[in-house]
Write an enzyme that holds these catalytic residues in place. Structure first.
Site, short mmCIF file in Angstrom:
data_model
loop_
_atom_site.label_atom_id
_atom_site.label_comp_id
_atom_site.label_asym_id
_atom_site.label_seq_id
_atom_site.Cartn_x
_atom_site.Cartn_y
_atom_site.Cartn_z
N GLY A 50 21.11 -54.03 20.34
CA GLY A 50 19.90 -54.82 20.49
C GLY A 50 18.93 -54.11 21.42
N GLN A 55 12.06 -52.99 27.18
CA GLN A 55 12.91 -51.84 27.48
C GLN A 55 12.26 -50.51 27.10
OE1 GLN A 55 16.51 -53.80 25.48
NE2 GLN A 55 17.41 -52.48 27.04
N CYS A 97 23.96 -52.73 28.83
CA CYS A 97 22.54 -52.72 28.48
C CYS A 97 22.03 -51.30 28.56
CB CYS A 97 21.79 -53.61 29.47
SG CYS A 97 20.02 -53.66 29.19
N LEU A 98 21.21 -50.91 27.59
CA LEU A 98 20.65 -49.55 27.58
C LEU A 98 19.79 -49.31 28.81
CD1 LEU A 98 19.66 -49.30 23.80
CD2 LEU A 98 21.65 -48.27 24.92
N HIS A 139 20.88 -62.17 25.46
CA HIS A 139 20.62 -61.00 26.31
C HIS A 139 19.22 -60.42 26.01
CE1 HIS A 139 22.16 -56.98 28.04
NE2 HIS A 139 21.00 -56.67 27.50
N GLU A 140 18.89 -60.29 24.72
CA GLU A 140 17.59 -59.69 24.35
C GLU A 140 16.43 -60.62 24.68
OE1 GLU A 140 17.72 -56.65 23.89
OE2 GLU A 140 19.84 -56.53 23.41
N HIS A 143 15.54 -60.41 28.22
CA HIS A 143 14.69 -59.25 28.53
C HIS A 143 13.21 -59.62 28.46
CE1 HIS A 143 17.18 -55.72 29.10
NE2 HIS A 143 17.86 -55.92 28.00
NI NI Z 1 19.68 -55.07 27.48
#
Ligand code: NI
Length: 173
Positions: A50, A55, A97-98, A139-140, A143
């Site tokens: 995701g 991000q 998470c990236l 989670h997304e 963000h």
């Molecule tokens: Ni993330």
């Protein structure tokens, strides 16, 4: 004239863009289509399941995700202006998470959620998700509200993470 969107950079903690609330999308235009395509590319290359626009430094409410995380076949999904309209149950997942490299932690979230938003053509979309997909969506969407999973762990764990990050940035292992 074609406007090229350059390769996307993934911003990492503690960059301010990750702490900022993204703006609702009003126009679903050509530019947005390019952003979505680049986000898919960036997510699958990373690889991740995701990615939210924050991000990659874009403060607009759009997320991309894989609809069958963990499966071999990619199942790309996009949601514009996503909202969680209902949730139930509870699940603990070791999240990554990236934007938070080299770190994972248990986070407790709803185990089933109902999400609504728009698809990339602006059509209303209703989605029900459970387990990993439910975790991913929460989670997304977090963000887009400037919330990272490290904001949802205990302050002690977060302090340990910050300490680890400081050490890493000094190049001291
Ligand atoms: Ni993330």
């Amino acid at each position: 004239m074609e406007r090229e969107i350059p390769d996307m950079k993934i911003y990492t903690y503690p960059d301010a863009v990750l702490k900022t609330t993204a703006e609702p999308i009003k126009n679903i235009d050509e530019d947005l289509q390019k952003i979505i395509d680049q986000m898919f590319k960036t997510m699958y290359l990373a690889p991740g399941i995701g990615l939210a626009a924050n991000q990659v430094g874009i403060l607009r409410r759009v997320i991309v995700f894989d609809g069958s995380p963990g499966e071999e076949e990619p199942f790309p999904h996009v949601l514009i202006n996503p909202e969680i309209v209902a949730g139930e149950g509870s699940i603990k997942w070791d999240e990554a998470c990236l934007s938070v490299p080299d770190y994972t932690a248990d986070v407790v979230r709803k185990s089933r959620v109902q999400v609504k938003g728009l698809d990339r053509h602006g059509n209303p979309l209703d989605l029900e998700a459970e387990d990993l997909l439910a975790v991913c969506l929460q989670h997304e969407i977090d963000h887009l509200d400037g919330i990272l999973f490290v904001d949802r762990i205990s302050s002690l764990k977060r302090a340990l993470y910050k300490k680890k990050l400081k050490k890493k940035n000094k190049g001291d292992h």
